[in-house]
Structure formats: C-alpha cells, structure tokens
Design a protein around this motif. Structure first.
Motif, PDB file in Angstrom:
ATOM      1  N   ALA A 346      -4.920  22.059 -17.712  1.00  0.00           N
ATOM      2  CA  ALA A 346      -5.160  23.832 -18.093  1.00  0.00           C
ATOM      3  C   ALA A 346      -5.233  23.932 -19.135  1.00  0.00           C
ATOM      4  CB  ALA A 346      -4.661  24.309 -17.360  1.00  0.00           C
ATOM      5  N   ALA A 347      -4.150  24.198 -19.696  1.00  0.00           N
ATOM      6  CA  ALA A 347      -3.940  24.235 -21.040  1.00  0.00           C
ATOM      7  C   ALA A 347      -5.023  23.130 -22.133  1.00  0.00           C
ATOM      8  CB  ALA A 347      -3.068  24.365 -21.631  1.00  0.00           C
ATOM      9  N   VAL A 348      -5.122  22.087 -22.214  1.00  0.00           N
ATOM     10  CA  VAL A 348      -6.523  21.372 -22.828  1.00  0.00           C
ATOM     11  C   VAL A 348      -7.308  21.386 -22.868  1.00  0.00           C
ATOM     12  CG1 VAL A 348      -7.340  19.267 -23.159  1.00  0.00           C
ATOM     13  CG2 VAL A 348      -4.754  19.359 -22.506  1.00  0.00           C
ATOM     14  N   ARG A 349      -7.723  22.538 -21.556  1.00  0.00           N
ATOM     15  CA  ARG A 349      -9.297  23.068 -21.235  1.00  0.00           C
ATOM     16  C   ARG A 349      -9.611  23.817 -22.108  1.00  0.00           C
ATOM     17  NH1 ARG A 349     -11.686  20.688 -16.674  1.00  0.00           N
ATOM     18  NH2 ARG A 349     -10.247  19.322 -15.880  1.00  0.00           N
ATOM     19  N   ILE A 350      -8.010  24.882 -22.133  1.00  0.00           N
ATOM     20  CA  ILE A 350      -8.306  26.191 -22.373  1.00  0.00           C
ATOM     21  C   ILE A 350      -8.603  25.835 -24.313  1.00  0.00           C
ATOM     22  CG2 ILE A 350      -6.921  28.294 -23.869  1.00  0.00           C
ATOM     23  CD1 ILE A 350      -5.898  28.552 -20.622  1.00  0.00           C
TER      24      ILE A 350
END
Ligand SMILES: Cc1cc2nc3c(=O)[nH]c(=O)nc-3n(C[C@H](O)[C@H](O)[C@H](O)COP(=O)(O)OP(=O)(O)OC[C@H]3O[C@@H](n4cnc5c(N)ncnc54)[C@H](O)[C@@H]3O)c2cc1C
Length: 411
Positions: A346-350
C-alpha cells in the motif's frame, strides 16, 4: 559435485520476507557440470546472495554459481579483472587488495554477489559514478541450450545483456574495469534542513565522491569539506537507521581507509541495514530531484507506520538497455520499510503515485507495483531486450512469473 542445500533458510530471501518455490539449491563445481544441468532443465533460476526482495529469483529449480572456481584473473595492462560470477563484493575486494587494485564504486553493502548485483543494476552513489553494471567489460553466460555465450563491450547486444534481470542465462564469469587502489574518508552531517537540501541539491549531491542523504537523520559523504551547508559533522559514528548500533557500519569521522572499507555503508562481518525489512527504490531524472523531494516530503506522516528510513543518492547515466539510469543522470529515492508485506504494498503505491510525474523507473531487485504494460516497457530499448531474450532462451527456461509480468508483459 553438486551440494544440495535443503535447509528451510534456503527457501527465503535474505530478509525472510519472500518465500521461494524451490526447496533445494544445486551448486555445480565446474562450468561443464553447470552446462549439463542447464541443458537438461526445463525451468531454472540462479540464486545469488538472495538480497532481492521479490520473486525475481523464484523458480522450482535453483542453481548457485558460488561453487565455481573462485580465482580472479587480472589483465596484463591491469585495467580489468575477470571474476567468478558468484563471488561477493567483499570477497572480491580482498582479492583485488592483494593486487593493489579497486573497483570504482560499491553498493551500501559488500555482502551481495557480483552477478546478482549486476543483473539488477545495483548502484552506489556519486554524480560521476555509474551503477555497478557499468564496470562490466565482458560477460559469459551458459545459455538455455547449455552452450557458452560471451559478449564484450562494443559488441552487438552487449549493452542489452549486462543488466539482464536473470532472464538471459546463467552468468559464470564477468570481466570488470579495475583501477589502482585508493583511500576514502567518510563523514556524517546531522540536522541538514530539507529546504537546504532542496535549494542546494546539485551542489550537495556533488560535494564528494559519493553522497547519500538520509531522512530525519544525517547526511553522509566521502572526502568532504569541513562543514556542509551549515550542517555540523557528527562527532560519533552513526547508523543510517535511528537507534541501531553503528558497529555494523563502515568507519566515519573522516578517518581515511581503503575504498572497500568506506564506500559501503555496512561492514562485511556485520548485518547490513536492519535485517528486518523490505526495500523499494525509484529512479528519476537528476534534474527533477528538488521537485520530487517536495512531492514526497508531505508523505512522511502517512508512511511513518511502515517507513524505517529514506535515502537519496545520485547515479550517472549509462547506455545499458535495462538500466534505470539508461540515458539519464538519475536520483534514487530509496525506502527501507518494516517487513510488513501488505503495508508495504500500500505504501509503495502512494510513493509511486507521488513520483509518477517524474517517470520513475523502479530498482529491479526491490518492491514495486506490477503494471500493464509492464515496467520494462518504460525503457526505450524494451523491444530489443525482449527480442534478445527470445533469441537466447526461446523456450523461456529463465522466464518466471516475475519476468513474465514485469519484463515481457505476458500476464
Ligand atoms: C541490506 C540491503 C542493502 C542493499 N543496498 C543496495 C544498494 O546500496 N544499492 C542498490 O542498488 N541495491 C541495493 N540492494 C539491492 C541488491 O543489491 C539487489 O537486490 C541485488 O540483486 C542483490 O544481489 P544478489 O546476489 O543477492 O541477487 P539475488 O537477489 O540472489 O538475485 C537477483 C537476480 O539476479 C539473478 N542472478 C543472480 N546471479 C546470477 C547469475 N550468476 N546468472 C544469472 N542471473 C543471476 C537472479 O536469478 C535474480 O534474477 C540492497 C539489498 C539489501 C538487502
């Protein structure tokens, strides 16, 4: 003789965050044995030192080249050394030291295998330093049919074959540029405000042979001046990750030492980084550095529940088809995350969303989001690489799910 490794540890990557499908690792002791093994296999991947964080290395059959003869061969003009593919940079540095020779640069850790690092375009830092693959002058593969296949700098397809993400064959030897041994001194500067980094980005990243900027913590450099843009130099050694013991790190405080004992952040005898982690990294054009820092800085609070540290480095442009630095001087945004697979996804998508205006190219060995068209299609020479892959490996012996999705785009 092959030596199966059937330990449970053998099924995981270095950080224990990715479980491979293979149960054993076969380690041929000679190139002939390796050729027979490759010719007879229907699918296989080479395992380096397992420091990548994804399925890039995954397969039902795994091969290690670490058992091939370990000697290095220095050319008569002492400009190159031919080295075994499975050797680690730490072991190679010791052999080069006996010859009074050095490599131009190293990654943050000496524990990684030379072939695995080059396959993924692993890099150190420095405005005038290319990634580690740019040191390659010659590469020898065992290709899918078991035949040996060699390419030297300047030959057709050489620039396509060096950064190969494990998809072209088994690399057994590499010829690397070497130079006379040199010394480096390293210093850390604390509390450099982000506004100062942004305002002085180019000068700062050019302030020494190799420069890294870490979030919330320190600025690290080699051969620096006494002060840096008003930031004071640390009076004690520091680990890049807050709270960790700097005993794991290469000496700082401006004490000169051998290139191989200063350019990496971490010492060979100790665990690099935190060990409990996943990593991601995105490369964008160096000229966009300040703007991109402004784009990601506001994310710090949103990401703080999984983010251990953020590091910024610069790398010189090159001509290797699948290098993230292909034809552009680059700035790397590196994140060390907690070992929380779902939280990191999820963090990588951000982060990818924030960096999307800057045409980011992810580090091949680290976590990024699968896309269609695949990430590799962001490279101008993508179609040429796919043609080379199909020519050398027509039946897809070295094509796993990761290569299919991220390079070939055959989901
Ligand atoms: C703590 C830590 C710090 C790191 N620091 C940096 C850094 O400073 N800079 C940076 O750019 N990256 C860094 N990385 C990422 C790391 O350099 C890459 O993931 C690199 O690929 C690791 O090499 P390896 O030998 O472990 O390769 P593996 O993860 O074992 O393999 C990677 C790929 O190479 C292929 N491969 C390996 N050997 C061969 C061979 N002989 N023939 C054909 N294919 C082969 C594999 O099949 C796979 O596709 C870091 C990783 C960790 C864990």
């Amino acid at each position: 003789m092959t030596q199966p490794d059937t330990t449970d540890r053998g099924q995981f990557n270095w950080s224990g965050t990715y479980r491979y499908a293979f149960g054993t690792v076969v380690a041929p002791a000679s190139v002939c044995e390796l050729q027979d093994l490759v010719a007879g296999a229907s699918q296989l991947k080479v395992v380096g030192s397992r420091h990548s964080f994804t399925g890039i290395t995954d397969s039902t059959l795994a091969v290690s080249v670490a058992g091939l003869p370990p000697a290095i061969e220095v050319s008569s003009d002492r400009q190159t050394a031919t080295v075994p593919a499975g050797i680690t940079y730490g072991a190679l540095a010791r052999l080069l030291h006996k010859e009074g020779l050095a490599l131009a640069n190293l990654a943050s850790l000496p524990h990684i295998s030379v072939a695995g690092a080059i396959a993924t375009a692993t890099h150190g830092s420095g405005r005038n330093n290319g990634n580690l693959a740019t040191a390659v002058e010659g590469i020898q593969f065992v290709r899918a049919n078991g035949e040996l296949f060699e390419l030297s700098a300047g030959e057709d397809s050489f620039d396509g074959a060096v950064v190969h993400v494990g998809a072209l064959g088994v690399v057994c030897r590499l010829t690397l540029k070497v130079e006379r041994e040199f010394q480096v001194a390293q210093r850390v500067y604390e509390n450099l405000p982000w506004e100062v980094v942004i305002e002085n980005f180019t000068e700062l990243m050019s302030a020494a042979y190799s420069v890294s900027v870490f979030t919330g913590r320190a600025m690290q450099a080699a051969q620096p001046p006494g002060t840096l843009f008003g930031a004071g130099s640390a009076t004690r050694d520091l680990h890049p990750l807050p709270g960790l013991d700097p005993v794991n790190c290469t000496p700082q405080l401006g004490v000169p030492g051998l290139w191989s004992d200063r350019l990496p952040h971490f010492r060979m005898e100790f665990t690099p980084s935190s060990g409990q982690e996943i990593q991601s990294e995105f490369h964008i054009p160096a000229a966009c550095g300040p703007e991109a820092i402004r784009a990601v800085l506001p994310l710090r609070n949103t990401l703080s529940h999984v983010l251990q540290v953020w590091e910024i480095r610069v790398i010189k442009a090159d001509s290797l088809w699948l290098s993230p630095q292909y034809h552009r001087d680059s700035v790397a945004f590196h994140m060390t995350w907690d070992p929380d697979v779902a939280g990191v996804d999820a963090a990588v998508r951000i982060v990818e969303q924030a960096l999307s205006p800057f045409a980011p190219r992810p580090h091949w060995g680290k976590v990024f989001t699968r896309t269609q068209p695949p990430v590799a299609a962001r490279y101008e020479r993508h179609a040429d690489f796919v043609r080379l892959q199909k020519k050398l490996d027509p039946d897809g012996k070295f094509v796993n799910d990761w290569v299919r999705a991220n390079v070939l785009g055959e989901q």
